[in-house]
Structure formats: C-alpha cells, structure tokens
Design an enzyme around this catalytic site. Sequence first.
Site, PDB file in Angstrom:
ATOM      1  N   LYS A 115      53.504  37.947  47.787  1.00  0.00           N
ATOM      2  CA  LYS A 115      52.852  38.231  46.508  1.00  0.00           C
ATOM      3  C   LYS A 115      51.349  38.420  46.710  1.00  0.00           C
ATOM      4  O   LYS A 115      50.819  38.092  47.775  1.00  0.00           O
ATOM      5  CB  LYS A 115      53.110  37.073  45.549  1.00  0.00           C
ATOM      6  CG  LYS A 115      52.682  35.731  46.103  1.00  0.00           C
ATOM      7  CD  LYS A 115      53.419  34.579  45.445  1.00  0.00           C
ATOM      8  CE  LYS A 115      52.863  33.256  45.937  1.00  0.00           C
ATOM      9  NZ  LYS A 115      53.654  32.118  45.477  1.00  0.00           N
TER      10      LYS A 115
ATOM     11  N   TYR B 111      18.705  37.859  44.889  1.00  0.00           N
ATOM     12  CA  TYR B 111      18.589  37.449  43.487  1.00  0.00           C
ATOM     13  C   TYR B 111      18.234  35.966  43.371  1.00  0.00           C
ATOM     14  O   TYR B 111      18.795  35.135  44.085  1.00  0.00           O
ATOM     15  CB  TYR B 111      19.919  37.678  42.764  1.00  0.00           C
ATOM     16  CG  TYR B 111      20.280  39.132  42.580  1.00  0.00           C
ATOM     17  CD1 TYR B 111      19.448  39.990  41.844  1.00  0.00           C
ATOM     18  CD2 TYR B 111      21.442  39.643  43.124  1.00  0.00           C
ATOM     19  CE1 TYR B 111      19.794  41.325  41.668  1.00  0.00           C
ATOM     20  CE2 TYR B 111      21.798  40.974  42.948  1.00  0.00           C
ATOM     21  CZ  TYR B 111      20.957  41.817  42.221  1.00  0.00           C
ATOM     22  OH  TYR B 111      21.305  43.127  42.052  1.00  0.00           O
TER      23      TYR B 111
HETATM   24  C1  LIG Z   1      53.915  31.205  46.291  1.00  0.00           C
HETATM   25  C2  LIG Z   1      55.253  30.619  46.307  1.00  0.00           C
HETATM   26  C3  LIG Z   1      55.842  30.241  47.524  1.00  0.00           C
HETATM   27  C4  LIG Z   1      55.087  30.269  48.830  1.00  0.00           C
HETATM   28  O1  LIG Z   1      54.163  29.219  48.867  1.00  0.00           O
HETATM   29  P1  LIG Z   1      53.303  28.940  50.197  1.00  0.00           P
HETATM   30  O2  LIG Z   1      52.469  27.787  49.880  1.00  0.00           O
HETATM   31  O3  LIG Z   1      52.514  30.175  50.426  1.00  0.00           O
HETATM   32  O4  LIG Z   1      54.276  28.701  51.279  1.00  0.00           O
HETATM   33  C5  LIG Z   1      57.146  29.793  47.491  1.00  0.00           C
HETATM   34  N1  LIG Z   1      57.830  29.704  46.321  1.00  0.00           N
HETATM   35  C6  LIG Z   1      57.283  30.046  45.131  1.00  0.00           C
HETATM   36  C7  LIG Z   1      58.077  29.902  43.883  1.00  0.00           C
HETATM   37  C8  LIG Z   1      55.977  30.491  45.083  1.00  0.00           C
HETATM   38  O5  LIG Z   1      55.423  30.800  43.909  1.00  0.00           O
END
Ligand SMILES: *Cc1c(COP(=O)(O)O)cnc(C)c1O
Length: 393
Positions: free
Chosen positions: A41, A269
Amino acid sequence: MMDVPFNHPAWIEVDLVQFKQNIHAIKQYIGSSVKLCLPIKSNAYGHGLVHIAHAAVAAKVDSLAVSCLQEGILLRQANIKIPILVLGAIHIEQIADFIDYDLEFTISSHFKAKMVAQACEFLNKTVKVHLEVDTGMNRTGVRVETGPMVLEFFRMHKCFILKGVYSHLATADEPDHPFSRRQVDKFLNFISEQGLRDNKDILCHLSNSAGLVSFPEANLDMVRPGGLAFGCYPNPYVPTELSVIKPCFAVRAKVSYFKTVLKGEGVSYSHSYVAQTNIHLLTVPVGYGDGLRRSLSNKASILLNGKRYPMVGNICMDQFMVDIGQDPGYVGNVVTIIGKDQDQDITIEELSQLANTHPYEILCGFNNRLPRVYHTETQSVWENVLTVEQMAE
Ligand SMILES: *Cc1c(COP(=O)(O)O)cnc(C)c1O
C-alpha cells in the site's frame, strides 16, 4: 545514472536485489506451508507500486495487499496476475470494479456484507472476500461476538466466495506489550471455534511484520509483513535468520549551488540557523515538496564523500542547505540524504527518530517528483515518467 528523466538533479534508488533477498529471507523463515502476502500500500511504502509488484511476483510472493481499490486497479492494469487483497473498508459504488478487476476485498461488518450481497444480486456476480475480525485494533473489523453471524450470512448467500479470515495487531511494535498476546489468543480462539483453522479453502491470517517477529505460532496460513520486506525492523528483537534483511531505499541529489556564508549571517526562512564562523554552504534541490519532512530542519545530516554534514536552516519546499565547514564542495557533487556512502549510512530509522515519527511515514512521504531508479543484478531501470509529449496528449 546517466539518463535521469528530465535530467532531474535528485532521485530515489531502489535496490531490487536487496528487496528480493528480503523476500527470500522471509519465505525461508515462514517455511513453505505458510503463504506470504506482501502489503504494498501507499506506493509500496514509497518504493513505487508497480515496480515492486513485478519484483515481488518474480520473487514468488503468493499474493499482494493494498489499501484501496485504485491501488488494486493500477496493479491489474500493470498486468499483475496474482491474487490482490484490498485491506481498507469498501464503499458500495466500488463493488462493480472489485469484481471486474478480480480483486479480493475485505468485509468488515454485517452492514457491509448485506450491502455487498445486494450489489451482487443486482450485478448477478460473485465476489471473493476476506472477513476482518477486530480483536482490539478498533479500526475496522467485526467484533468477535458478531463474527459468527457474518460467517453465517456468507454461507446463506451464494455470491460470497470466502477466501480468508483475518485480524490486525495494534501493539506488536512493542514486543513486551501484553495486549498483543491477548489479540493473538482471541484470534486463535475465534478461528478454532468457527472451525476455520483446519479449513484448507479459507486462509487465516494475522501477523504483520511485528507479529511475524514476535509470534511465530500465529503465522497460521498466511502472513502480511510489509515494513520488514522493505528492511524496516518492527523492533530490535528480529531473529538472526532474518538479519540479512536490509533497507533497499536511497535518496540522492546533486549539489545545485555553493556559496560562502559569513559569520553571523542567517540561513534560509526565519534564519533558524546562524553561521558561527565563515562557512561553505551547499544548496541541495530536495525539499518538503518531495517528501523530505520539514521537521528535520536543523536536525538531519547528509553524506558527501563518505562524510557527514548537517542540514542547516529550515528545509524549503524544493531545496535545503548544508554546512560543510571549511571543506570543499562543488556543484554537481552527489550527496546522500538516505542510504550509504562509503562506510557511513543515513537510515530511515535515524530520520524517523529525528522527525519524531514512524519510519513508514518517512518512506511513503516521498512522492513522485523524485524519479525512482531500480537496480537489478544486470541493469538500472528508471520508472516510467511521462514525456512532455505524452503529458500534452
Ligand atoms: C499495513 C498493514 C499490514 C502490514 O504492516 P507492517 O507493519 O508493514 O508489516 C498488515 N496488515 C494490515 C491490515 C495492514 O493494514
């Protein structure tokens, strides 16, 4: 490194050799009876969604997980054929696309289940779904008490092809947090009571990176480690079998300007930095508009010729400055903002601590203004960046 798109003077390097090694280490660690679902993601934690997906397929992950419908569609349009699970909560107007793009998605309430059943009836189609059970994250997911009712609803409606049942850990980043143990037990109880544990057609999955490291007994049918696959350790207690896992992300840029700043003069800045002596000052063309957190101002460092120098003054939208003392520095010199240079290393963890945030936020903060180059064993490939002609079309 010659053909940076538009000859842009700053870029992200993704080491796909290391990335595949990370995947391989995780696969070895979980064994062949546990599937690996790779969460990619948020642009694959900033590494670039499509290139990482193709590398993951080549490294034989079993499936991919994304957060939302559009990430899933982008993957299908890029010809990714393996199962893709959308983790986020769904919306009624998205159902037709989930079906058309063959995306598995999450049902996280009885309300949503009824909504999907109605849409399926209207469309005369089936859907591949995972049930999310909330064991304590309190984000999405049915309560354990409600879970059986939703499972029964699935059984009664032929449109549902139940692919998996899962939950998500809230506190596993802190290895000693007692709540993780409670969530693990709650989930294990749930799937046992519902007769899901020995059901070969339904994948039970729970562990993110932190869970994988801390609760090997909860690997079940599948694990979902995202950060770990990109070299971010969830906590310091990573087993030695996984210690080959390393980051595969670097940010570099060419010095765009050199000047001498006199003792007592302010920089950038608000003049939050004032030169204590006459100094050599470099300007680097990366800023918070690229994803470099402004809260790193006067805290982070860069590497030049294997040496550390401080970023000074407030980070601007498109540039920041570096105090190199009396040392030489030239326009065109390559500096490292994240990654290794000789025996020095600026890590994602270092920056996240300085910025008082999570390592993932540092990673997925980098957007698409910096082009990404992917290093493989044999070549370096720049991600597709639209040409000016294509943009005009
Ligand atoms: C983001 C997510 C993961 C992965 O988490 P990590 O900490 O990157 O391993 C797994 N399951 C769900 C439901 C998530 O939202």
